[in-house]
Design a protein around this motif. Structure first.
Motif, PDB file in Angstrom:
ATOM      1  N   MET A 110       0.732  -1.203  -0.272  1.00  7.47           N
ATOM      2  CA  MET A 110      -0.004   0.258   0.257  1.00  7.47           C
ATOM      3  C   MET A 110       0.538   1.714  -0.076  1.00  7.47           C
ATOM      4  O   MET A 110       0.787   2.669  -0.196  1.00  7.47           O
ATOM      5  N   ARG A 111       2.275   1.667   0.566  1.00 11.82           N
ATOM      6  CA  ARG A 111       3.161   2.011   0.811  1.00 11.82           C
ATOM      7  C   ARG A 111       3.497   2.550  -0.440  1.00 11.82           C
ATOM      8  O   ARG A 111       3.636   3.798  -1.148  1.00 11.82           O
ATOM      9  N   CYS A 112       3.757   1.230  -1.519  1.00 11.24           N
ATOM     10  CA  CYS A 112       4.209   2.144  -2.717  1.00 11.24           C
ATOM     11  C   CYS A 112       3.060   2.306  -3.748  1.00 11.24           C
ATOM     12  O   CYS A 112       3.323   2.812  -4.244  1.00 11.24           O
ATOM     13  N   TRP A 113       1.881   2.001  -3.862  1.00 14.60           N
ATOM     14  CA  TRP A 113       0.485   2.494  -4.417  1.00 14.60           C
ATOM     15  C   TRP A 113       0.787   3.918  -3.927  1.00 14.60           C
ATOM     16  O   TRP A 113       0.576   4.381  -5.141  1.00 14.60           O
ATOM     17  N   ALA A 114       0.696   4.266  -2.803  1.00 23.70           N
ATOM     18  CA  ALA A 114       0.282   5.419  -2.511  1.00 23.70           C
ATOM     19  C   ALA A 114       1.823   5.741  -3.214  1.00 23.70           C
ATOM     20  O   ALA A 114       0.816   7.554  -3.380  1.00 23.70           O
ATOM     21  N   VAL A 115       2.999   5.777  -2.751  1.00 18.02           N
ATOM     22  CA  VAL A 115       4.022   6.891  -3.622  1.00 18.02           C
ATOM     23  C   VAL A 115       4.156   7.121  -5.393  1.00 18.02           C
ATOM     24  O   VAL A 115       4.413   7.981  -5.295  1.00 18.02           O
ATOM     25  N   GLY A 116       2.844   5.682  -5.897  1.00 17.75           N
ATOM     26  CA  GLY A 116       3.135   6.250  -6.854  1.00 17.75           C
ATOM     27  C   GLY A 116       1.589   7.205  -7.351  1.00 17.75           C
ATOM     28  O   GLY A 116       1.989   8.425  -7.706  1.00 17.75           O
ATOM     29  N   GLY A 128       3.442  21.900  -1.985  1.00 23.16           N
ATOM     30  CA  GLY A 128       3.956  21.706  -0.572  1.00 23.16           C
ATOM     31  C   GLY A 128       3.445  20.321   0.232  1.00 23.16           C
ATOM     32  O   GLY A 128       3.500  19.592   1.431  1.00 23.16           O
ATOM     33  N   PRO A 129       1.873  20.179   0.373  1.00 31.14           N
ATOM     34  CA  PRO A 129       1.494  19.406   0.672  1.00 31.14           C
ATOM     35  C   PRO A 129       1.896  17.488   0.430  1.00 31.14           C
ATOM     36  O   PRO A 129       2.368  16.754   0.608  1.00 31.14           O
ATOM     37  N   LEU A 169       4.745  12.898   0.976  1.00 35.49           N
ATOM     38  CA  LEU A 169       6.006  11.949   0.234  1.00 35.49           C
ATOM     39  C   LEU A 169       6.593  11.359   1.537  1.00 35.49           C
ATOM     40  O   LEU A 169       7.419  10.285   1.855  1.00 35.49           O
ATOM     41  N   ALA A 170       6.744  12.641   1.765  1.00 35.00           N
ATOM     42  CA  ALA A 170       7.878  12.762   3.092  1.00 35.00           C
ATOM     43  C   ALA A 170       8.326  11.376   3.937  1.00 35.00           C
ATOM     44  O   ALA A 170       8.595  10.546   4.472  1.00 35.00           O
ATOM     45  N   TRP A 171       6.401  11.471   4.311  1.00 34.80           N
ATOM     46  CA  TRP A 171       5.972  10.649   5.228  1.00 34.80           C
ATOM     47  C   TRP A 171       6.439   8.897   4.357  1.00 34.80           C
ATOM     48  O   TRP A 171       6.218   8.515   5.748  1.00 34.80           O
ATOM     49  N   LEU A 172       5.716   9.118   3.538  1.00 40.28           N
ATOM     50  CA  LEU A 172       6.085   7.984   2.628  1.00 40.28           C
ATOM     51  C   LEU A 172       6.904   7.346   3.105  1.00 40.28           C
ATOM     52  O   LEU A 172       6.901   5.991   2.881  1.00 40.28           O
ATOM     53  N   LYS A 173       7.866   7.981   2.913  1.00 39.13           N
ATOM     54  CA  LYS A 173       9.396   7.477   2.671  1.00 39.13           C
ATOM     55  C   LYS A 173      10.213   7.241   4.235  1.00 39.13           C
ATOM     56  O   LYS A 173      11.802   7.267   4.302  1.00 39.13           O
ATOM     57  N   SER A 174       9.327   7.704   5.039  1.00 37.16           N
ATOM     58  CA  SER A 174      10.130   8.159   6.330  1.00 37.16           C
ATOM     59  C   SER A 174      10.189   6.528   7.431  1.00 37.16           C
ATOM     60  O   SER A 174      11.584   6.738   7.763  1.00 37.16           O
ATOM     61  N   GLY A 175       9.988   5.875   7.013  1.00 42.58           N
ATOM     62  CA  GLY A 175      10.239   4.478   7.474  1.00 42.58           C
ATOM     63  C   GLY A 175       9.520   4.352   8.247  1.00 42.58           C
ATOM     64  O   GLY A 175       9.851   3.492   9.213  1.00 42.58           O
ATOM     65  N   ASN A 176       9.074   5.814   9.460  1.00 38.77           N
ATOM     66  CA  ASN A 176       8.346   5.222  10.121  1.00 38.77           C
ATOM     67  C   ASN A 176       6.757   5.013  10.006  1.00 38.77           C
ATOM     68  O   ASN A 176       5.398   5.063   9.231  1.00 38.77           O
ATOM     69  N   LEU A 177       6.274   3.489  10.362  1.00 38.28           N
ATOM     70  CA  LEU A 177       5.366   3.185  10.368  1.00 38.28           C
ATOM     71  C   LEU A 177       4.012   3.873  10.854  1.00 38.28           C
ATOM     72  O   LEU A 177       3.234   3.553   9.779  1.00 38.28           O
ATOM     73  N   GLU A 178       3.735   4.100  11.381  1.00 39.33           N
ATOM     74  CA  GLU A 178       2.726   5.194  11.508  1.00 39.33           C
ATOM     75  C   GLU A 178       2.557   6.419  10.774  1.00 39.33           C
ATOM     76  O   GLU A 178       1.910   6.360  10.589  1.00 39.33           O
ATOM     77  N   LEU A 179       3.845   7.091  10.399  1.00 43.10           N
ATOM     78  CA  LEU A 179       3.434   8.310  10.251  1.00 43.10           C
ATOM     79  C   LEU A 179       3.119   7.571   8.291  1.00 43.10           C
ATOM     80  O   LEU A 179       2.495   8.546   7.628  1.00 43.10           O
ATOM     81  N   GLU A 180       3.849   6.419   7.934  1.00 43.12           N
ATOM     82  CA  GLU A 180       3.171   6.205   6.471  1.00 43.12           C
ATOM     83  C   GLU A 180       1.617   5.706   6.491  1.00 43.12           C
ATOM     84  O   GLU A 180       1.587   5.693   5.524  1.00 43.12           O
ATOM     85  N   ARG A 181       1.582   4.223   7.116  1.00 44.28           N
ATOM     86  CA  ARG A 181       0.069   4.436   7.787  1.00 44.28           C
ATOM     87  C   ARG A 181      -1.031   5.688   7.609  1.00 44.28           C
ATOM     88  O   ARG A 181      -1.995   5.134   6.373  1.00 44.28           O
ATOM     89  N   LYS A 182      -0.878   6.721   8.396  1.00 45.79           N
ATOM     90  CA  LYS A 182      -1.288   8.025   7.980  1.00 45.79           C
ATOM     91  C   LYS A 182      -1.096   8.493   6.567  1.00 45.79           C
ATOM     92  O   LYS A 182      -2.503   8.949   5.915  1.00 45.79           O
ATOM     93  N   ALA A 183      -0.358   8.279   5.799  1.00 44.40           N
ATOM     94  CA  ALA A 183       0.197   9.289   4.851  1.00 44.40           C
ATOM     95  C   ALA A 183      -1.121   8.561   3.836  1.00 44.40           C
ATOM     96  O   ALA A 183      -1.309   8.200   2.508  1.00 44.40           O
TER      97      ALA A 183
END
Length: 195
Positions: free
Chosen positions: A13-19, A32-33, A38-52
């Motif tokens: 899902m993270r890869c999909w969201a990056v696309g 800006g947003p 994108l920074a959250w998706l590439k952060s490595g932080n699972l909670e930030l990734e999930r939120k993004a």
């Protein structure tokens, strides 16, 4: 198809969201947003990734996941950009893609039809035109395929427009935009097939 590594559903899902985010950069007036997500998706932080992920993927994206069996194994994989591999790609069985594939649901048919009649699908024709422009690269990450086994055939869950466009540009127009001949995709495998 060459498997690289096994991944979990959140990574798919993270890869999909990056696309999706990178696709939105093509039309964005305010980046800006998108840069923050994108920074959250590439952060490595699972909670930030999930939120993004859940801020990017819309309900129609998430509803596709309802048709994928729970036992699906997810992988990062490499897809060869050639006619043999792409002739194993099938688009989603939806009205928009049925018409442009002459109801075959095959990428090769859709690409040939759209190359001759780009007005049939303005969204995909726009992606193809963007791919022709070297100054505005199209993000290929997040393309997601599904199959009963590694050998295919494959159904495109995400990336129908990009793969049809890539077939037009790389294989029909013979423009070398994928220099090494491979693209990274996400592949889901389940013997149960799509529900």
């Amino acid at each position: 198809m060459m498997l690289i590594e096994r991944i979990n559903k959140q990574e798919m899902m993270r890869c999909w969201a990056v696309g999706e985010v990178c696709g939105e950069f093509l039309n964005a007036l305010n980046e800006g947003p998108l840069k923050q997500v994108l920074a959250w998706l590439k952060s490595g932080n699972l909670e930030l990734e999930r939120k993004a992920i859940f801020s990017v993927l819309k309900s129609h994206h998430l509803s596709l996941l309802d048709f994928i069996p729970e036992d699906t194994q997810w992988y990062k994989a490499l897809l060869m950009v050639d006619k043999i591999s792409f002739n194993q790609l099938n688009v989603l069985p939806v009205r928009e893609l049925a018409a442009i594939s002459n109801y075959t649901y095959r990428v090769c048919y859709a690409a040939n039809i759209l190359r001759k009649n780009p007005e049939l699908n303005e969204r995909i024709s726009y992606i193809a035109e963007t791919m022709r422009d070297n100054n505005r690269p199209v993000q290929l990450s997040g393309i997601t395929l599904f199959a009963k086994n590694q050998k295919g055939p494959y159904t495109i869950i995400e990336g129908n427009g990009r793969l049809i466009s890539l077939y037009i540009i790389q294989l029909l127009e013979d423009r070398n935009i994928i220099e090494n001949g491979w693209i990274e995709v996400v592949l889901g495998i389940s013997e149960a097939g799509l529900v």
